[in-house]
Every structure is written in C-alpha cells, then in structure tokens.
Design a protein around this motif. Structure first.
Motif, PDB file in Angstrom:
ATOM      1  N   ALA A  72       0.288  -0.921   0.133  1.00 31.35           N
ATOM      2  CA  ALA A  72       0.173   0.297   0.329  1.00 31.35           C
ATOM      3  C   ALA A  72       0.701   1.216  -0.202  1.00 31.35           C
ATOM      4  N   ASP A  73       1.745   1.331   0.938  1.00 32.54           N
ATOM      5  CA  ASP A  73       2.834   2.637   0.723  1.00 32.54           C
ATOM      6  C   ASP A  73       3.573   2.467  -0.445  1.00 32.54           C
ATOM      7  N   ALA A  74       4.188   1.714  -1.286  1.00 34.41           N
ATOM      8  CA  ALA A  74       4.294   1.598  -2.569  1.00 34.41           C
ATOM      9  C   ALA A  74       3.116   2.587  -3.420  1.00 34.41           C
ATOM     10  N   LEU A  75       2.756   1.598  -3.708  1.00 31.08           N
ATOM     11  CA  LEU A  75       1.033   2.575  -4.630  1.00 31.08           C
ATOM     12  C   LEU A  75       0.930   3.759  -4.511  1.00 31.08           C
ATOM     13  N   GLU A  76       1.287   4.413  -2.386  1.00 27.91           N
ATOM     14  CA  GLU A  76       0.767   5.527  -2.385  1.00 27.91           C
ATOM     15  C   GLU A  76       1.686   6.642  -3.097  1.00 27.91           C
ATOM     16  N   ARG A  77       3.512   5.914  -3.027  1.00 32.24           N
ATOM     17  CA  ARG A  77       4.254   6.426  -4.037  1.00 32.24           C
ATOM     18  C   ARG A  77       4.170   6.677  -4.712  1.00 32.24           C
ATOM     19  N   GLN A  78       3.878   5.553  -5.758  1.00 31.33           N
ATOM     20  CA  GLN A  78       3.138   6.025  -6.892  1.00 31.33           C
ATOM     21  C   GLN A  78       2.359   7.085  -7.303  1.00 31.33           C
ATOM     22  N   ALA A  79       1.350   6.889  -6.247  1.00 31.27           N
ATOM     23  CA  ALA A  79      -0.107   8.236  -6.218  1.00 31.27           C
ATOM     24  C   ALA A  79       0.625   9.404  -6.558  1.00 31.27           C
ATOM     25  N   ALA A  80       1.253   9.848  -5.696  1.00 32.52           N
ATOM     26  CA  ALA A  80       2.499  11.121  -5.142  1.00 32.52           C
ATOM     27  C   ALA A  80       2.869  11.120  -5.767  1.00 32.52           C
ATOM     28  N   ALA A  81       3.501  11.040  -6.550  1.00 35.15           N
ATOM     29  CA  ALA A  81       4.658  10.874  -8.224  1.00 35.15           C
ATOM     30  C   ALA A  81       3.763  11.250  -9.068  1.00 35.15           C
ATOM     31  N   THR A  82       2.339  11.228  -8.954  1.00 28.60           N
ATOM     32  CA  THR A  82       1.691  10.892 -10.407  1.00 28.60           C
ATOM     33  C   THR A  82       1.834  12.590 -10.685  1.00 28.60           C
ATOM     34  N   ASP A  83       1.085  12.718 -11.537  1.00 28.70           N
ATOM     35  CA  ASP A  83       0.487  14.286 -12.048  1.00 28.70           C
ATOM     36  C   ASP A  83      -0.764  14.265 -12.839  1.00 28.70           C
ATOM     37  N   ASN A  84      -1.440  13.055 -12.838  1.00 31.69           N
ATOM     38  CA  ASN A  84      -2.359  12.442 -13.640  1.00 31.69           C
ATOM     39  C   ASN A  84      -3.291  12.648 -12.169  1.00 31.69           C
ATOM     40  N   GLU A  85      -4.806  13.264 -11.719  1.00 30.56           N
ATOM     41  CA  GLU A  85      -5.159  13.120 -11.388  1.00 30.56           C
ATOM     42  C   GLU A  85      -6.085  11.871 -10.738  1.00 30.56           C
ATOM     43  N   ALA A  86      -6.833  11.549 -11.936  1.00 34.58           N
ATOM     44  CA  ALA A  86      -7.256  10.275 -12.172  1.00 34.58           C
ATOM     45  C   ALA A  86      -6.510   8.876 -11.379  1.00 34.58           C
TER      46      ALA A  86
END
Length: 89
Positions: free
Chosen positions: A44-58
């Motif tokens: 989950a932490d890895a996914l959250e890091r990926q989420a934080a790194a993207t510029d795509n809100e969706a």
C-alpha cells in the motif's frame, strides 16, 4: 505449616498455566499473521508513493483507492489469521 506444603504445588500449577498460554507454534502463527499485515502495508505504501508521484489526478485517485483496498485486505486477512490462531490455541 500446612500452607507451605501446598506452595510448591501451587507454583507448579501457575508455571504450567503460563506455559500453556503461548507456545512456539502459536507465536509463529501470530508472526505469520503480522507478516501478512506488514506486507500489505508495504504494498500500500508503494502504491501511495506512486500516487504522490503522478501528475494525473485520476491516476492518483485510482492508486490511492487501490492502496486502501490492499491495506484493508491485508488487515482483514491478518485479523482472520490471528482469530484462527487464538481459536486453535
């Protein structure tokens, strides 16, 4: 004087009762359940890091939802494992 004669027996019963509370198999099973929880949290932490790194809100929203789902599933599995261990021991 009679009380002293029962003291060693009482101490033995107390020691055996404590020893019966948890054994190596039970401890290992709880450790395994904890490992499931920790693995889910890492994922989950890895996914959250990926989420934080993207510029795509969706994509960020989708990754955060996936992280929540992974963490909740791991928590549920871990909790079920702990309950089963407690039931079995």
């Amino acid at each position: 004087m009679r009380l002293n004669a029962f003291a060693p027996a009482a101490a033995l019963v107390a020691a055996l009762s404590l020893a019966a509370c948890s054994g190596p198999a039970e401890d290992a099973a709880h450790d395994q359940a904890n490992a499931v929880d920790a693995a889910g949290e890492r994922q989950a932490d890895a996914l959250e890091r990926q989420a934080a790194a993207t510029d795509n809100e969706a994509q960020e929203t989708a990754l955060n939802r996936q992280a929540d789902a992974v963490e909740n599933a791991a928590d549920g599995q871990s909790d079920a494992m702990h309950r089963q261990v407690d039931k079995d021991h």
